[in-house]
Design a protein around this motif. Sequence first.
Motif, PDB file in Angstrom:
ATOM      1  N   UNK A 121      31.588   9.295 -12.229  1.00  0.00           N
ATOM      2  CA  UNK A 121      30.892   9.157 -10.959  1.00  0.00           C
ATOM      3  C   UNK A 121      31.843   9.563  -9.845  1.00  0.00           C
ATOM      4  N   UNK A 122      31.348  10.411  -8.969  1.00  0.00           N
ATOM      5  CA  UNK A 122      32.125  10.828  -7.813  1.00  0.00           C
ATOM      6  C   UNK A 122      31.417  10.296  -6.581  1.00  0.00           C
ATOM      7  N   UNK A 123      32.157   9.606  -5.736  1.00  0.00           N
ATOM      8  CA  UNK A 123      31.584   9.058  -4.513  1.00  0.00           C
ATOM      9  C   UNK A 123      31.950   9.974  -3.353  1.00  0.00           C
ATOM     10  N   UNK A 124      30.922  10.549  -2.738  1.00  0.00           N
ATOM     11  CA  UNK A 124      31.111  11.350  -1.526  1.00  0.00           C
ATOM     12  C   UNK A 124      30.680  10.485  -0.353  1.00  0.00           C
ATOM     13  N   UNK A 125      31.610  10.188   0.529  1.00  0.00           N
ATOM     14  CA  UNK A 125      31.300   9.358   1.691  1.00  0.00           C
ATOM     15  C   UNK A 125      31.379  10.214   2.943  1.00  0.00           C
ATOM     16  N   UNK A 126      30.466   9.966   3.860  1.00  0.00           N
ATOM     17  CA  UNK A 126      30.460  10.681   5.137  1.00  0.00           C
ATOM     18  C   UNK A 126      30.397   9.623   6.221  1.00  0.00           C
ATOM     19  N   UNK A 127      31.390   9.632   7.097  1.00  0.00           N
ATOM     20  CA  UNK A 127      31.388   8.630   8.156  1.00  0.00           C
ATOM     21  C   UNK A 127      30.553   9.115   9.339  1.00  0.00           C
ATOM     22  N   UNK A 128      30.449   8.295  10.362  1.00  0.00           N
ATOM     23  CA  UNK A 128      29.618   8.605  11.517  1.00  0.00           C
ATOM     24  C   UNK A 128      30.077   9.829  12.278  1.00  0.00           C
ATOM     25  N   UNK A 129      31.377  10.174  12.172  1.00  0.00           N
ATOM     26  CA  UNK A 129      31.907  11.348  12.873  1.00  0.00           C
ATOM     27  C   UNK A 129      31.722  12.627  12.071  1.00  0.00           C
ATOM     28  N   UNK A 130      31.256  12.509  10.839  1.00  0.00           N
ATOM     29  CA  UNK A 130      31.024  13.697  10.019  1.00  0.00           C
ATOM     30  C   UNK A 130      32.166  14.030   9.081  1.00  0.00           C
ATOM     31  N   UNK A 131      33.180  13.169   8.989  1.00  0.00           N
ATOM     32  CA  UNK A 131      34.288  13.407   8.066  1.00  0.00           C
ATOM     33  C   UNK A 131      33.835  13.069   6.645  1.00  0.00           C
ATOM     34  N   UNK A 132      34.273  13.909   5.699  1.00  0.00           N
ATOM     35  CA  UNK A 132      33.847  13.776   4.303  1.00  0.00           C
ATOM     36  C   UNK A 132      35.006  13.218   3.484  1.00  0.00           C
ATOM     37  N   UNK A 133      34.689  12.290   2.585  1.00  0.00           N
ATOM     38  CA  UNK A 133      35.687  11.662   1.721  1.00  0.00           C
ATOM     39  C   UNK A 133      35.250  11.818   0.270  1.00  0.00           C
ATOM     40  N   UNK A 134      36.162  12.294  -0.584  1.00  0.00           N
ATOM     41  CA  UNK A 134      35.925  12.440  -2.028  1.00  0.00           C
ATOM     42  C   UNK A 134      36.643  11.275  -2.695  1.00  0.00           C
ATOM     43  N   UNK A 135      35.910  10.294  -3.190  1.00  0.00           N
ATOM     44  CA  UNK A 135      36.494   9.079  -3.776  1.00  0.00           C
ATOM     45  C   UNK A 135      37.537   8.472  -2.834  1.00  0.00           C
TER      46      UNK A 135
END
Length: 141
Positions: free
Chosen positions: A64-78
Amino acid sequence: MAFGAFNHHRNPGPMADINVTPMVDVMLVLLVIFILAAPMFTGAVKLELPKAQAPAAQSAPAATVTLSIDGAGKIFWNNDPVDQAALASRLVEASKLDPQPELQLRADKNTRYEVVAQVMAAAQSNGLTKLGFVTDPKDKK
């Protein structure tokens, strides 16, 4: 006419006309019954399946890969920040794995839809097919 005549001296004979009104009434009632009963006949097909002894198929659990996107539009891979180029290369690497990992997309509620759509399009264009959206359950009051 079958119901009577102006000539009263004539012998009344058997009525020669058929009265179809009761038959039409019965047919209309049957039609309504069949219309109401028809949806009940279109249920699931009942089958008696054969019994077999076979072990359950063992499949390796997909990563499972978690892609997170914060309110500013920054992307996080795990939980590691990535830019668009690094995201594309990681998506290509993930698409080559067997079985493919499931992408769990976690986006802040203030994230622009454009960023979410770009991440989804990047995943699809790089060959990833499993994408899920992660939400918080609604609090019960």
